[in-house]
Enzyme design. Sequence first.
Site, mmCIF file in Angstrom:
data_model
loop_
_atom_site.group_PDB
_atom_site.id
_atom_site.type_symbol
_atom_site.label_atom_id
_atom_site.label_comp_id
_atom_site.label_asym_id
_atom_site.label_seq_id
_atom_site.Cartn_x
_atom_site.Cartn_y
_atom_site.Cartn_z
ATOM 1 N N GLU A 47 0.831 -1.211 0.000
ATOM 2 C CA GLU A 47 0.000 0.000 0.000
ATOM 3 C C GLU A 47 0.865 1.259 0.000
ATOM 4 O O GLU A 47 1.833 1.363 0.778
ATOM 5 C CB GLU A 47 -0.906 -0.014 1.238
ATOM 6 C CG GLU A 47 -1.814 1.191 1.379
ATOM 7 C CD GLU A 47 -2.666 1.119 2.636
ATOM 8 O OE1 GLU A 47 -3.569 1.965 2.769
ATOM 9 O OE2 GLU A 47 -2.438 0.238 3.480
ATOM 10 N N LYS A 129 -8.336 4.947 -2.609
ATOM 11 C CA LYS A 129 -8.994 4.404 -1.415
ATOM 12 C C LYS A 129 -10.182 5.286 -1.052
ATOM 13 O O LYS A 129 -10.052 6.505 -0.918
ATOM 14 C CB LYS A 129 -7.993 4.350 -0.265
ATOM 15 C CG LYS A 129 -8.501 3.658 0.992
ATOM 16 C CD LYS A 129 -7.385 3.550 2.018
ATOM 17 C CE LYS A 129 -7.833 2.799 3.261
ATOM 18 N NZ LYS A 129 -6.746 2.697 4.264
ATOM 19 N N CYS A 163 -5.997 -2.112 2.222
ATOM 20 C CA CYS A 163 -6.062 -2.171 3.680
ATOM 21 C C CYS A 163 -7.479 -2.422 4.207
ATOM 22 O O CYS A 163 -8.126 -3.383 3.827
ATOM 23 C CB CYS A 163 -5.461 -0.885 4.247
ATOM 24 S SG CYS A 163 -4.882 -1.007 5.951
#
Length: 358
Positions: A47, A129, A163
């Site tokens: 990430e 995200k 995540c």
Amino acid sequence: MSENRIVRAAAVQIAPDLDRPDGTLERVLNAIDEAAAKGARFMVFPETFVPYYPYFSFVLPPALQGAEHLKLYERAPTVPGPLTQAVAAAARRQGAVIVLGVNERDHGSLYNTQLIFDADGSLKLKRRKITPTYHERMIWGQGDGAGLDVVETAVGRVGALACWEHYNPLARYALMARHEEIHAAQFPGSLVGQIFADQMEVAIRHHALEAACFVVNATGWLTDEQVAQVCPDERLRGACRGGNCTAIVSPEGKHLADPLGPGEGILIADMDLALVTKRKRMMDSVGHYARPELLSLLHDDRPASFVHQPIRSQTVSRSLDHEQQPASDEPSHAPAGRGGLDRDADGAPDQRVAVLRR
């Protein structure tokens, strides 16, 4: 179709370069060549690996983050830009599909961005995200629903989440509904401790089972020297250790190789895509095992826009004195790009499916 296809995957767990602006990119390019030499044709990096995950935001109070935040701005790549050109060239040279996490700079904001490069070097997907987690909200803006997508690549249908997006069942279902065969998962690593790794393993194995897809998960890693650099306060250094579970999981929820704990390495495993159909024959969450008339997903897949044109109201003459009133002949379906309920044959709203159209 997924039958008769074997794809060798690589999940990369290496440390970033916290000192040199282009150092992490160099590490990425070297790892691509190393994984390709081992036969890998699908590669996943951690990430926001470029230039590095903002570990400082987890251990420093907001009043002390300014200098580190500005340094991240200075080093964050734009998309497209020199970074995407370099990774695209590597993907094309090695004939590999690459999923890379970056801190993307878009003018005055940073975003947690996942990039999917196809084997011909084309950038097939840039997604952000949708909700930064906890301390991350001080660093990144929010993504939109347009990025919740699955793309056709040289190795199959690929989707990605970052995540704790894996704890959002609706985000995962949006990818499942697009029939992903290979899922790229990315976590920061070197964070929170072993409990983070344990929770991560549950999340990625569950998604593999529920989506009937392969999951290739990459976590980052900090050396002891880097932990000390990020955490000047020795009492906080435990917060930047653990949380490593680089893994490759089959649609049956099985690890295809022993996961990587703390330390550097490249995990390699072969994915037999025939297992996708084998799993879905028994349980297809977006097909024969679904009940869309009872449960369905509302997904606004329009790109975010910060400027909107006003909607002009239509008027009709309703009286001899030309009194103007709003039109009453609204269509039975919402116009393109706006939300609405589908209608049944009699024109009544169909409560089963709510849609947002482009």
